[in-house]
Design an enzyme around this catalytic site. Structure first.
Site, PDB file in Angstrom:
ATOM      1  N   ARG A   1      -0.129  -9.633  13.051  1.00 50.67           N
ATOM      2  CA  ARG A   1      -0.646  -8.380  12.198  1.00 50.67           C
ATOM      3  C   ARG A   1      -1.399  -9.035  11.230  1.00 50.67           C
ATOM      4  O   ARG A   1      -2.754  -8.548  10.853  1.00 50.67           O
ATOM      5  CB  ARG A   1       0.530  -7.719  11.754  1.00 50.67           C
ATOM      6  CG  ARG A   1       1.110  -6.968  12.783  1.00 50.67           C
ATOM      7  CD  ARG A   1       2.337  -6.296  12.280  1.00 50.67           C
ATOM      8  NE  ARG A   1       2.402  -5.185  11.081  1.00 50.67           N
ATOM      9  CZ  ARG A   1       3.315  -4.900  10.472  1.00 50.67           C
ATOM     10  NH1 ARG A   1       4.413  -5.559  10.744  1.00 50.67           N
ATOM     11  NH2 ARG A   1       3.332  -4.156   9.222  1.00 50.67           N
TER      12      ARG A   1
ATOM     13  N   ARG B   1      11.888  -5.796   4.884  1.00 50.15           N
ATOM     14  CA  ARG B   1      11.740  -4.327   4.950  1.00 50.15           C
ATOM     15  C   ARG B   1      12.405  -4.144   6.379  1.00 50.15           C
ATOM     16  O   ARG B   1      13.135  -3.099   6.707  1.00 50.15           O
ATOM     17  CB  ARG B   1      10.349  -4.049   5.298  1.00 50.15           C
ATOM     18  CG  ARG B   1      10.133  -2.520   5.291  1.00 50.15           C
ATOM     19  CD  ARG B   1       8.569  -2.087   5.264  1.00 50.15           C
ATOM     20  NE  ARG B   1       7.823  -2.748   5.827  1.00 50.15           N
ATOM     21  CZ  ARG B   1       6.323  -2.652   6.085  1.00 50.15           C
ATOM     22  NH1 ARG B   1       5.757  -2.034   5.195  1.00 50.15           N
ATOM     23  NH2 ARG B   1       5.705  -3.234   6.965  1.00 50.15           N
TER      24      ARG B   1
ATOM     25  N   ARG C   1      11.697  -0.704  11.799  1.00 50.26           N
ATOM     26  CA  ARG C   1      10.428  -0.862  12.354  1.00 50.26           C
ATOM     27  C   ARG C   1      10.512  -2.004  13.091  1.00 50.26           C
ATOM     28  O   ARG C   1      10.672  -3.163  12.706  1.00 50.26           O
ATOM     29  CB  ARG C   1       9.117  -1.001  11.027  1.00 50.26           C
ATOM     30  CG  ARG C   1       8.736   0.484  10.598  1.00 50.26           C
ATOM     31  CD  ARG C   1       7.999   0.145   9.341  1.00 50.26           C
ATOM     32  NE  ARG C   1       6.770  -0.418   9.802  1.00 50.26           N
ATOM     33  CZ  ARG C   1       5.742  -0.551   8.879  1.00 50.26           C
ATOM     34  NH1 ARG C   1       5.427   0.138   7.849  1.00 50.26           N
ATOM     35  NH2 ARG C   1       4.749  -1.341   9.464  1.00 50.26           N
TER      36      ARG C   1
ATOM     37  N   LYS D   1       0.747  -1.248   0.148  1.00 50.47           N
ATOM     38  CA  LYS D   1       0.075   0.085  -0.167  1.00 50.47           C
ATOM     39  C   LYS D   1       0.919   1.289  -0.179  1.00 50.47           C
ATOM     40  O   LYS D   1       0.548   2.086  -0.574  1.00 50.47           O
ATOM     41  CB  LYS D   1      -0.925  -0.102   1.168  1.00 50.47           C
ATOM     42  CG  LYS D   1      -2.002  -1.343   1.377  1.00 50.47           C
ATOM     43  CD  LYS D   1      -2.750  -1.116   2.632  1.00 50.47           C
ATOM     44  CE  LYS D   1      -2.038  -1.189   3.934  1.00 50.47           C
ATOM     45  NZ  LYS D   1      -1.394  -2.436   4.295  1.00 50.47           N
TER      46      LYS D   1
ATOM     47  N   ARG E   1      -9.339   0.410   9.049  1.00 51.01           N
ATOM     48  CA  ARG E   1      -8.642  -0.995   9.286  1.00 51.01           C
ATOM     49  C   ARG E   1      -9.806  -1.812   9.924  1.00 51.01           C
ATOM     50  O   ARG E   1      -9.624  -2.806  10.609  1.00 51.01           O
ATOM     51  CB  ARG E   1      -7.569  -1.015   9.970  1.00 51.01           C
ATOM     52  CG  ARG E   1      -6.269  -1.094   9.001  1.00 51.01           C
ATOM     53  CD  ARG E   1      -4.879  -0.979  10.006  1.00 51.01           C
ATOM     54  NE  ARG E   1      -3.758  -1.550   9.480  1.00 51.01           N
ATOM     55  CZ  ARG E   1      -2.961  -1.070   8.761  1.00 51.01           C
ATOM     56  NH1 ARG E   1      -2.889  -0.038   8.594  1.00 51.01           N
ATOM     57  NH2 ARG E   1      -1.920  -1.905   8.444  1.00 51.01           N
TER      58      ARG E   1
HETATM   59  P1  B4P Z   1       4.691  -1.395   1.942  1.00 51.29           P
HETATM   60  O1  B4P Z   1       4.232  -0.713   0.804  1.00 51.29           O
HETATM   61  O2  B4P Z   1       5.553  -0.789   3.050  1.00 51.29           O
HETATM   62  O3  B4P Z   1       3.263  -2.119   2.741  1.00 51.29           O
HETATM   63  P2  B4P Z   1       2.045  -1.606   3.591  1.00 51.29           P
HETATM   64  O4  B4P Z   1       1.149  -2.413   2.818  1.00 51.29           O
HETATM   65  O5  B4P Z   1       2.128  -0.124   3.426  1.00 51.29           O
HETATM   66  O6  B4P Z   1       2.565  -1.890   5.207  1.00 51.29           O
HETATM   67  P3  B4P Z   1       1.763  -1.780   6.353  1.00 51.29           P
HETATM   68  O7  B4P Z   1       0.508  -2.460   6.416  1.00 51.29           O
HETATM   69  O8  B4P Z   1       2.871  -2.764   7.085  1.00 51.29           O
HETATM   70  O9  B4P Z   1       1.665  -0.675   7.104  1.00 51.29           O
HETATM   71  P4  B4P Z   1       1.001   0.592   8.057  1.00 51.29           P
HETATM   72  O10 B4P Z   1       2.027   1.796   8.047  1.00 51.29           O
HETATM   73  O11 B4P Z   1      -0.310   0.812   7.468  1.00 51.29           O
HETATM   74  O12 B4P Z   1       5.418  -3.016   1.560  1.00 51.29           O
HETATM   75  C1  B4P Z   1       6.149  -3.796   2.399  1.00 51.29           C
HETATM   76  C2  B4P Z   1       7.437  -4.325   1.691  1.00 51.29           C
HETATM   77  O13 B4P Z   1       7.255  -4.700   0.588  1.00 51.29           O
HETATM   78  C3  B4P Z   1       8.378  -2.773   1.410  1.00 51.29           C
HETATM   79  O14 B4P Z   1       9.569  -3.275   1.819  1.00 51.29           O
HETATM   80  C4  B4P Z   1       8.267  -2.872   0.057  1.00 51.29           C
HETATM   81  O15 B4P Z   1       9.536  -2.408  -0.557  1.00 51.29           O
HETATM   82  C5  B4P Z   1       8.029  -4.267  -0.409  1.00 51.29           C
HETATM   83  N1  B4P Z   1       7.177  -4.160  -1.732  1.00 51.29           N
HETATM   84  C6  B4P Z   1       6.255  -3.488  -1.816  1.00 51.29           C
HETATM   85  N2  B4P Z   1       5.691  -4.033  -3.416  1.00 51.29           N
HETATM   86  C7  B4P Z   1       6.264  -5.254  -3.654  1.00 51.29           C
HETATM   87  C8  B4P Z   1       6.349  -5.824  -4.738  1.00 51.29           C
HETATM   88  N3  B4P Z   1       5.455  -5.768  -5.927  1.00 51.29           N
HETATM   89  N4  B4P Z   1       7.284  -6.958  -4.910  1.00 51.29           N
HETATM   90  C9  B4P Z   1       8.167  -7.168  -4.006  1.00 51.29           C
HETATM   91  N5  B4P Z   1       8.177  -6.489  -2.757  1.00 51.29           N
HETATM   92  C10 B4P Z   1       7.170  -5.350  -2.744  1.00 51.29           C
HETATM   93  O16 B4P Z   1       0.656  -0.204   9.477  1.00 51.29           O
HETATM   94  C11 B4P Z   1       1.467  -0.284  10.397  1.00 51.29           C
HETATM   95  C12 B4P Z   1       1.013  -0.432  12.036  1.00 51.29           C
HETATM   96  O17 B4P Z   1       0.294   0.967  12.209  1.00 51.29           O
HETATM   97  C13 B4P Z   1      -0.198  -1.344  11.963  1.00 51.29           C
HETATM   98  O18 B4P Z   1       0.125  -2.795  12.130  1.00 51.29           O
HETATM   99  C14 B4P Z   1      -1.152  -0.813  13.294  1.00 51.29           C
HETATM  100  O19 B4P Z   1      -0.556  -1.279  14.388  1.00 51.29           O
HETATM  101  C15 B4P Z   1      -0.835   0.749  13.118  1.00 51.29           C
HETATM  102  N6  B4P Z   1      -2.219   1.296  12.262  1.00 51.29           N
HETATM  103  C16 B4P Z   1      -2.092   1.644  10.926  1.00 51.29           C
HETATM  104  N7  B4P Z   1      -3.188   2.657  10.657  1.00 51.29           N
HETATM  105  C17 B4P Z   1      -3.728   2.032  11.523  1.00 51.29           C
HETATM  106  C18 B4P Z   1      -5.446   2.248  11.645  1.00 51.29           C
HETATM  107  N8  B4P Z   1      -6.148   2.794  10.708  1.00 51.29           N
HETATM  108  N9  B4P Z   1      -6.210   1.648  12.817  1.00 51.29           N
HETATM  109  C19 B4P Z   1      -5.435   1.040  13.880  1.00 51.29           C
HETATM  110  N10 B4P Z   1      -3.980   0.876  13.934  1.00 51.29           N
HETATM  111  C20 B4P Z   1      -3.408   1.304  12.602  1.00 51.29           C
END
Ligand code: B4P
Length: 191
Positions: free
Chosen positions: A146, A128, A134, A14, A89
């Site tokens: 998670r 990552r 992180r 995302k 979420r």
């Molecule tokens: P990202 O792009 O970083 O993944 P994400 O889906 O954004 O991550 P996440 O769900 O963990 O984060 P959030 O901050 O929302 O990609 C992951 C990795 O994969 C990266 O290293 C990237 O380079 C790699 N990658 C991407 N695309 C790829 C591909 N096509 N092929 C290969 N590699 C690839 O959440 C973090 C925490 O914050 C949650 O657990 C929760 O505790 C809290 N939180 C956030 N929002 C919340 C909410 N609304 N309510 C309650 N808690 C919340």
């Protein structure tokens, strides 16, 4: 105004795709994960409270997150659209978001859901962790927590928007640019 939710499990890409979408379409990016990590690095009271949940792989309480999003939407009147990344979420967050947008005379246009197998999610989080610093990426039991929180609490968000026929599921496995092209095609078909 065009409002989009980028939806998917932790590590589905995302944040990665959001960066590219903002550069192309000029959406206002609203990532609750980024907002929370910024509160943590500024060592605010909210940040310290959030950290205790995030480090365990749990969701931060709805009231905290909804309050943050409310403030961010109000502070960004006049943008041409919001890209919600990692929010909502829970079903309660989805209902709160619909009400907030309604009060600004707008709504969610589409929910784009990235589909990625669980083994790949874990592999990406492990990878990552090497560079992100992180704490929620570093431990396998937290990664698994998670993913289970996603299944038990977050999938309900997709069900909520499916009832309004707003969800499109896309393959999130493969080259980042290929996935980006498929996301753009869905936006361009609606904007
Ligand atoms: P990202 O792009 O970083 O993944 P994400 O889906 O954004 O991550 P996440 O769900 O963990 O984060 P959030 O901050 O929302 O990609 C992951 C990795 O994969 C990266 O290293 C990237 O380079 C790699 N990658 C991407 N695309 C790829 C591909 N096509 N092929 C290969 N590699 C690839 O959440 C973090 C925490 O914050 C949650 O657990 C929760 O505790 C809290 N939180 C956030 N929002 C919340 C909410 N609304 N309510 C309650 N808690 C919340």
């Amino acid at each position: 105004m065009f409002n989009l939710i980028l939806f998917g499990p932790p590590g589905s890409g995302k944040g990665t795709q959001s960066e590219k979408l903002i550069a192309k379409y000029g959406f206002k990016h609203l990532s609750t994960g980024d907002l929370l990590r910024s509160e943590i690095s500024n060592q605010t009271k909210l940040g310290m409270e959030a950290k205790s949940f995030m480090d365990k792989g749990q969701l931060v309480p709805d009231a905290v997150v909804i309050g943050m999003v409310d403030a961010a939407i109000s502070a960004n009147k006049g943008v041409n659209g919001f890209l919600f990344d990692g929010f909502p979420r829970t079903k309660a967050q989805a209902i709160a978001l619909d009400n907030l947008l309604d009060s600004h005379a707008t709504a969610i246009n589409v929910v784009l859901a990235l589909d990625v197998p669980e083994e790949e999610l874990i592999a990406r989080m492990i990878n990552r962790a090497k560079t992100s610093g992180r704490t929620d990426d570093a431990d396998e039991s937290v990664q698994k927590k998670r993913i289970s929180v996603y299944k038990n609490e977050t999938l309900a968000v997709a069900e909520h928007y499916s009832a309004f026929d707003k969800v499109v599921t896309l393959n999130g496995l493969g080259e980042i640019d290929t996935i980006f092209t498929s996301i753009c095609a869905e936006i361009d078909a609606r904007a």
